[in-house]
Design a protein around this motif. Structure first.
Motif, mmCIF file in Angstrom:
data_model
loop_
_atom_site.group_PDB
_atom_site.id
_atom_site.type_symbol
_atom_site.label_atom_id
_atom_site.label_comp_id
_atom_site.label_asym_id
_atom_site.label_seq_id
_atom_site.Cartn_x
_atom_site.Cartn_y
_atom_site.Cartn_z
ATOM 1 N N SER A 116 0.845 -1.200 0.000
ATOM 2 C CA SER A 116 0.000 0.000 0.000
ATOM 3 C C SER A 116 0.875 1.242 0.000
ATOM 4 C CB SER A 116 -0.898 0.024 1.231
ATOM 5 O OG SER A 116 -1.704 -1.117 1.277
ATOM 6 N N VAL A 117 0.494 2.222 -0.802
ATOM 7 C CA VAL A 117 1.233 3.479 -0.929
ATOM 8 C C VAL A 117 0.381 4.607 -0.382
ATOM 9 C CG1 VAL A 117 2.270 5.082 -2.568
ATOM 10 C CG2 VAL A 117 2.420 2.636 -2.977
ATOM 11 N N PHE A 118 0.994 5.454 0.446
ATOM 12 C CA PHE A 118 0.277 6.552 1.084
ATOM 13 C C PHE A 118 0.890 7.890 0.698
ATOM 14 C CE2 PHE A 118 -0.110 2.839 3.748
ATOM 15 C CZ PHE A 118 -1.445 2.827 4.075
ATOM 16 N N ARG A 119 0.038 8.875 0.507
ATOM 17 C CA ARG A 119 0.513 10.239 0.273
ATOM 18 C C ARG A 119 0.930 10.869 1.593
ATOM 19 N NH1 ARG A 119 -2.820 13.081 -4.026
ATOM 20 N NH2 ARG A 119 -1.755 11.442 -5.126
ATOM 21 N N ARG A 120 0.153 10.617 2.631
ATOM 22 C CA ARG A 120 0.488 11.017 3.998
ATOM 23 C C ARG A 120 0.276 9.803 4.891
ATOM 24 N NH1 ARG A 120 -2.607 14.999 2.020
ATOM 25 N NH2 ARG A 120 -1.584 16.955 1.564
ATOM 26 N N THR A 121 0.927 9.801 6.025
ATOM 27 C CA THR A 121 0.897 8.620 6.883
ATOM 28 C C THR A 121 -0.499 8.286 7.389
ATOM 29 O OG1 THR A 121 3.141 9.139 7.564
ATOM 30 C CG2 THR A 121 1.945 7.594 8.917
ATOM 31 N N ALA A 122 -1.293 9.263 7.734
ATOM 32 C CA ALA A 122 -2.586 9.024 8.371
ATOM 33 C C ALA A 122 -3.745 8.893 7.388
ATOM 34 C CB ALA A 122 -2.870 10.156 9.356
ATOM 35 N N GLU A 123 -3.473 8.673 6.133
ATOM 36 C CA GLU A 123 -4.530 8.584 5.134
ATOM 37 C C GLU A 123 -4.787 7.149 4.719
ATOM 38 O OE1 GLU A 123 -3.497 10.898 1.753
ATOM 39 O OE2 GLU A 123 -4.069 12.773 2.684
ATOM 40 N N THR A 124 -5.797 7.000 3.885
ATOM 41 C CA THR A 124 -6.011 5.707 3.240
ATOM 42 C C THR A 124 -5.032 5.595 2.078
ATOM 43 O OG1 THR A 124 -7.704 6.681 1.815
ATOM 44 C CG2 THR A 124 -8.455 5.638 3.855
ATOM 45 N N PRO A 125 -4.748 4.385 1.617
ATOM 46 C CA PRO A 125 -3.759 4.237 0.535
ATOM 47 C C PRO A 125 -4.198 4.915 -0.759
ATOM 48 C CG PRO A 125 -4.423 2.091 1.396
ATOM 49 C CD PRO A 125 -5.244 3.113 2.086
ATOM 50 N N VAL A 126 -3.238 5.532 -1.424
ATOM 51 C CA VAL A 126 -3.480 6.128 -2.732
ATOM 52 C C VAL A 126 -3.541 5.012 -3.773
ATOM 53 C CG1 VAL A 126 -2.575 7.714 -4.468
ATOM 54 C CG2 VAL A 126 -2.284 8.215 -2.059
ATOM 55 N N TYR A 127 -2.628 4.056 -3.671
ATOM 56 C CA TYR A 127 -2.577 2.895 -4.555
ATOM 57 C C TYR A 127 -2.275 1.659 -3.725
ATOM 58 C CZ TYR A 127 -2.031 6.352 -8.239
ATOM 59 O OH TYR A 127 -2.212 7.412 -9.075
ATOM 60 N N ARG A 128 -2.773 0.526 -4.213
ATOM 61 C CA ARG A 128 -2.419 -0.768 -3.649
ATOM 62 C C ARG A 128 -1.906 -1.643 -4.778
ATOM 63 N NH1 ARG A 128 -7.899 -1.156 -1.671
ATOM 64 N NH2 ARG A 128 -7.962 -3.001 -2.972
ATOM 65 N N ILE A 129 -0.770 -2.251 -4.572
ATOM 66 C CA ILE A 129 -0.227 -3.215 -5.524
ATOM 67 C C ILE A 129 -0.458 -4.581 -4.901
ATOM 68 C CG2 ILE A 129 1.832 -3.991 -6.745
ATOM 69 C CD1 ILE A 129 2.883 -1.047 -6.231
ATOM 70 N N GLU A 130 -1.257 -5.405 -5.570
ATOM 71 C CA GLU A 130 -1.645 -6.685 -5.007
ATOM 72 C C GLU A 130 -1.081 -7.850 -5.809
ATOM 73 O OE1 GLU A 130 -5.857 -7.058 -4.553
ATOM 74 O OE2 GLU A 130 -5.940 -5.524 -2.988
ATOM 75 N N LYS A 131 -0.778 -8.913 -5.092
ATOM 76 C CA LYS A 131 -0.338 -10.162 -5.704
ATOM 77 C C LYS A 131 -1.291 -11.249 -5.226
ATOM 78 C CE LYS A 131 3.487 -13.442 -5.763
ATOM 79 N NZ LYS A 131 4.843 -13.722 -5.241
ATOM 80 N N ARG A 132 -2.034 -11.832 -6.171
ATOM 81 C CA ARG A 132 -2.977 -12.912 -5.869
ATOM 82 C C ARG A 132 -2.625 -14.111 -6.742
ATOM 83 N NH1 ARG A 132 -7.673 -11.325 -3.087
ATOM 84 N NH2 ARG A 132 -7.789 -9.078 -2.850
ATOM 85 N N PRO A 133 -1.826 -15.048 -6.213
ATOM 86 C CA PRO A 133 -1.389 -16.188 -7.022
ATOM 87 C C PRO A 133 -2.525 -17.056 -7.566
ATOM 88 C CG PRO A 133 -0.066 -16.019 -5.048
ATOM 89 C CD PRO A 133 -1.188 -15.036 -4.910
ATOM 90 N N LYS A 134 -3.671 -17.070 -6.921
ATOM 91 C CA LYS A 134 -4.785 -17.881 -7.423
ATOM 92 C C LYS A 134 -5.312 -17.372 -8.766
ATOM 93 C CE LYS A 134 -6.320 -19.720 -3.055
ATOM 94 N NZ LYS A 134 -7.422 -19.873 -2.098
#
Length: 118
Positions: free
Chosen positions: A57-75
């Motif tokens: 998860s990538v945040f613009r500021r520490t106390a925020e929700t993520p700006v982007y999520r990079i996910e790995k789902r092997p299924k």
């Protein structure tokens, strides 16, 4: 007295089946992360490893929700691809089988036009 062999403690499912990013994948992700931090766009990140998904998860500021999520789902590796970039609103921005191709959507966000007043 009879001797009994010790009964092994069962490992929790969480320890036996955890999805995570390998060193090569983390290197690719952190490369883009470092460039975006240098550009002043991102400031913090978090990594979650769960039974069926690993999330960077990538945040613009520490106390925020993520700006982007990079996910790995092997299924999903035989279907849509195991890697995905997901935006702040939950929209899937890109999904695919190869991480560098999926991460290109974030590199495009880095390219901006520059307005010069001379």
């Amino acid at each position: 007295m009879t001797e009994h062999s010790p009964i092994p403690f069962p490992l929790p499912e969480r320890l036996t089946e955890v999805v995570s990013f390998d060193r090569h994948e983390l290197g690719q992700i952190l490369s883009i992360y470092g460039r975006m931090v240098a550009a002043g766009e991102w400031r913090d990140y978090g990594i979650s490893t769960l039974r069926d998904v690993a999330v960077f998860s990538v945040f613009r500021r520490t106390a925020e929700t993520p700006v982007y999520r990079i996910e790995k789902r092997p299924k999903l590796r035989l279907k849509q691809g195991q890697y995905a970039v997901i935006g702040a609103e939950g929209q899937i921005m890109r999904r695919g089988h190869e991480l560098p191709h999926v991460l290109r959507v974030l590199e495009r966000k880095m390219i901006r036009s520059v307005d010069r007043d001379m």
